[in-house]
Design an enzyme around this catalytic site. Sequence first.
Site, short mmCIF file in Angstrom:
data_model
loop_
_atom_site.label_atom_id
_atom_site.label_comp_id
_atom_site.label_asym_id
_atom_site.label_seq_id
_atom_site.Cartn_x
_atom_site.Cartn_y
_atom_site.Cartn_z
CB SER A 38 -0.96 -0.04 1.20
OG SER A 38 -2.02 0.85 1.03
CG ASP A 150 -4.40 -1.87 0.76
OD1 ASP A 150 -3.28 -2.37 0.81
OD2 ASP A 150 -4.79 -0.96 1.52
#
Length: 264
Positions: A38, A150
């Site tokens: 991320s 993510d």
Amino acid sequence: MNIGLVLSGGGIRGVAHIGAIKALEEFGIRPSHIAGTSAGAIVGALYAGGCNWEEILDFFKTTQIFSIKKYARSKPGFVDTEKFYDHLKSYLPEDNFASLEIPLYVTATNLLDGTLKVFNHGELIKPVLASAAVPGLFAPVLFKKGYYVDGGTLNNFPVDLIKKYCDQIVGVYVNPFEKMKKTDLKHAHNVLERAYHIMVANETVLKFEECDVLIRPEHMADFSMFSLKNMDTLFELGYESAKEALINSDIHKSLEKMDSSKTN
């Protein structure tokens, strides 16, 4: 000595990673491998690509996340993740893992089959953007045969990706997990963030023991994952926390001995 750097997810709290990198540079520590998820994937890619901490901080400060031009149309998300491609490419002009100065490993979650994908070769920017596409806010990234969000959904602290290559691991974890009061959960986004942190904490805490140096900046709970107001504060928290963790670390002591032996 091969030193691995692991950078967690954490939204805008990932700016604290940049402060940690500044501290690492001051201690003469340069990683041989980087793994990130991320926000950690973005910071890791920029650092592996040759950007210094000032350039990485500039990237975050000039990225207009919530600009109306970034809104998603006909995609399942409020923000179109792929519209950040050009901005990231201006810092990483060669869109390929092979162009990086440091080997990089990033994670993303394939929504289609529910699996974790590790990227470390081939096209660079789309996998990095996919790794940072927080579900519900950022639209998934279509890449080859996958539809990715993510990487923190399944692996928010990817120590395991580089541990076998490294003698020492430095981990930077910027997600808070303190006990909360009911009054702290006033809004829907507070509840979503808390649920996310509970989910990732269960698998992440076990990995802390695998780090030779663990950097966990304090007061991260005071900052929202998506608030852009406190970048300088987050940077300083990361910097100070890293200095404190490194000063008495075995890595620092080993490097000092190496420098001393060269001098003598």
